[in-house]
Design an enzyme around this catalytic site. Structure first.
Site, PDB file in Angstrom:
ATOM      1  N   CYS A  10      36.603 -21.513  47.483  1.00  0.00           N
ATOM      2  CA  CYS A  10      38.052 -21.657  47.391  1.00  0.00           C
ATOM      3  C   CYS A  10      38.685 -21.251  48.716  1.00  0.00           C
ATOM      4  O   CYS A  10      38.329 -20.228  49.291  1.00  0.00           O
ATOM      5  CB  CYS A  10      38.635 -20.748  46.318  1.00  0.00           C
ATOM      6  SG  CYS A  10      38.169 -21.182  44.659  1.00  0.00           S
ATOM      7  N   CYS A  51      40.343 -17.062  44.160  1.00  0.00           N
ATOM      8  CA  CYS A  51      38.896 -16.985  43.973  1.00  0.00           C
ATOM      9  C   CYS A  51      38.509 -15.584  43.476  1.00  0.00           C
ATOM     10  O   CYS A  51      37.732 -15.439  42.520  1.00  0.00           O
ATOM     11  CB  CYS A  51      38.203 -17.283  45.296  1.00  0.00           C
ATOM     12  SG  CYS A  51      36.452 -17.651  45.140  1.00  0.00           S
ATOM     13  N   CYS A 109      33.841 -24.621  43.366  1.00  0.00           N
ATOM     14  CA  CYS A 109      33.684 -23.442  44.217  1.00  0.00           C
ATOM     15  C   CYS A 109      32.326 -22.790  43.917  1.00  0.00           C
ATOM     16  O   CYS A 109      31.987 -22.547  42.760  1.00  0.00           O
ATOM     17  CB  CYS A 109      34.813 -22.463  43.975  1.00  0.00           C
ATOM     18  SG  CYS A 109      34.594 -20.885  44.832  1.00  0.00           S
TER      19      CYS A 109
END
Lengths: 293, 258
Positions: A263, A269, A238
């Site tokens: 994400c 996230c 990510c």
């Protein structure tokens, strides 16, 4: 609030849906027909999931809705507001704090617990639909456990693409008996279906079917001995939180070919970023979060 | 020839309302034997075949099949799962129109592999090898294995249907006009192929047709049907060369001579 019965549906309807849910839990993976109601939203926007949520919610619940993993997309926001208004339940964006989570096309990254219920929105509950168009025949195939055709689809994938190219709605076998469509979740999420402590309920409004996985159900993704199932994701971390283990969305950032991977689970996230994890493009984070919404 | 018949048919009767589909049909079929059923349209031959293959429920009679494990059993009294298991292992059904017997949206290899996967094959490489092997046996080039049947000619589709049915090594094949709708040269090759496979695999077969040339080439024994009844049975050559019943005489004399 007073104009609506709790959670919009009348009590008789909720009882009918609960009976279908209980039957679904008793026969894991079996599609239970139910008298799906008209909901104040179009088919395909989660009418099945909303009805299952409505029948499941109690006033003490804390409700979370995700759409493709995100809490902040139109569908998720609308359904969350719908139940805020009609049921008056608390809502949250934190996976761990929610007691009922309605989801479209994802399973949250944060592991679920025994006191949680995950409600899936299902567009097409019949895994054999595109192989055998006759409902009378597919029901017979389920009852007689004739699932050779499901492997024909996977065979076709390998013969055309060199690998099993089915990447979402990947068929699974439940407790060695029913073949089930896990709804269009990416196959990356398939392993999370199995042995999950939470109750998993699947509602298909247009197709009028409910099915369910009780906690700790064994769910196996179908495959071949020489082409085993693989839970795939973008080969990247990510760009916002640096997570290497979460399912990623690819976001186009400009018309120069710029792209980042983030994400798909927004709560996961954000939680990681708040805990201090940083991805390679984190300095642009606020802008990117807006861009993807 | 083994003394135990593979299939014993007793008094099969099927009505459509008050009309007769077929009535009181009985015969024995021995392993390795090919039985032809001829008659004009509407004489009940397809009804009879449907009853034998478990696709239609007869109103009376029994069909005893010599199963591998339990000996002769009445297939009409079997449970649906048992009968369907039988129809994808020991039985095969070749339809007149290949489209009825094939999955047109699935590649040739997938079509042949379906029965293997239905009985539990789960190794892609093995399934594919068998599919290619069978395509070769029915004279379809191996490089067509990933093409869909829609891209095949009528004769190739029919050969593919045969490969798809024979891949699990059935013992009894039902064929409903297997050469219908094909032109004569293609028919000849298909018949040649079928004759080879039947001999090579020791198959028993029941072939329904109105084409007397087909039964003369393939069938050991012949049954002539008219209005739902069997009017004459016997060895194929005997029936065709010395027909006794008036209708059989008419049938044999109606064949166009080239």
């Amino acid at each position: 609030m007073t104009e609506y019965n709790f959670a919009y549906l009348d009590e008789q309807t909720k009882r009918m849906i609960r009976r279908a849910i209980l039957k679904g839990l008793a026969v894991p993976g079996y599609q239970v027909p139910f008298a799906s109601r008209e909901m104040p939203m179009p088919y395909g926007w989660g009418t099945g999931g909303v009805q299952v949520s409505a029948a499941t919610l109690v006033p003490e619940d804390r409700f979370k809705v995700i759409d493709q993993g995100a809490d902040d997309t139109t569908n998720a926001v609308s359904i969350r507001k719908f139940f805020e208004r009609t049921a008056g339940v608390e809502t949250t964006e934190h996976t761990a704090e929610a007691s009922v989570i309605q989801t479209r096309h994802r399973i949250p990254e944060t592991p679920l617990s025994e006191d949680q219920i995950l409600v899936y929105q299902v567009p097409i509950p019949e895994p054999l639909r595109f192989l055998e168009p006759r409902e009378t025949e597919t029901r017979k195939m389920h009852s007689l456990e004739e699932y050779g055709l499901m492997h024909v689809k996977l065979y076709e994938d390998i013969s055309q693409h060199g690998a099993i190219a089915t990447s979402y709605a990947y068929p699974v076998k439940v407790e060695g008996r029913y073949v089930m469509d896990p709804s269009p979740i990416p196959k990356f999420d398939n392993p999370k279906l199995s042995d999950c402590p939470a109750i998993q309920l699947f509602g298909a409004g247009r197709e009028q079917r409910i099915y369910a996985l009780p906690p700790y159900t064994r769910v196996v993704s179908l495959d071949f001995e020489d082409y085993p199932f693989e839970a795939s994701k973008a080969d990247h971390a990510c760009d916002l939180c640096g997570a290497g283990d979460s399912y990623l969305d690819e976001v186009i950032t400009d018309d120069q070919g710029g792209r980042i991977f983030v994400c798909s689970d927004t709560d996961y996230c954000r939680g990681r970023r708040e805990a201090g994890h940083v991805g390679t493009q984190a300095q642009d984070a606020p802008m990117m979060t807006e861009a993807r919404a | 020839m083994s003394p135990q018949p593979l299939l014993q048919v007793r008094d099969i009767t099927r009505f459509y309302g008050t009309r007769i589909g077929c009535r009181d049909v009985s015969f024995d079929l021995y392993p390795g034997e090919v039985m032809g059923i001829v008659g004009e349209s509407g004489s009940g031959k397809s009804t009879l075949l449907g009853c034998l293959a478990g696709q239609l429920a007869p109103d009376a009679g029994e069909v005893l099949f010599d199963t591998r494990t339990d000996g002769p059993r009445d297939t009409l009294k079997m449970s649906e799962p048992e009968r369907r298991m039988l129809s994808r292992t020991d039985w095969a059904f070749v339809h007149q129109h290949a489209r009825d017997g094939l999955r047109m949206g699935v590649s040739a290899g997938g079509n042949v592999g379906e029965r293997l996967m239905a009985v539990g094959a789960r190794h892609y490489g093995d399934i594919r090898d068998q599919a290619v092997d069978w395509l070769g046996r029915v004279e379809i080039p191996a490089d067509r294995v990933d093409d869909r049947p829609t891209a095949f000619s009528g004769g190739m589709q029919q050969r593919l249907q045969i490969a798809r049915n024979l891949v699990t090594g059935p013992r009894l094949v039902f064929m409903d006009e297997p050469t219908g709708g094909l032109d004569v040269s293609v028919q000849a090759r298909l018949l040649d192929l079928l004759r080879g496979l039947v001999r090579e695999m020791g198959l028993s077969a029941i072939i329904v047709t109105h084409d007397l040339a087909v039964v003369r080439l393939l069938a050991d024994r012949l049954m002539v049907m008219k209005d739902g009844h069997v009017v004459e049975t016997g060895l194929t050559d005997q029936v065709l060369d010395d027909p006794q019943h008036g209708y059989t005489q008419l049938l044999v004399s109606s064949v166009l001579q080239v």
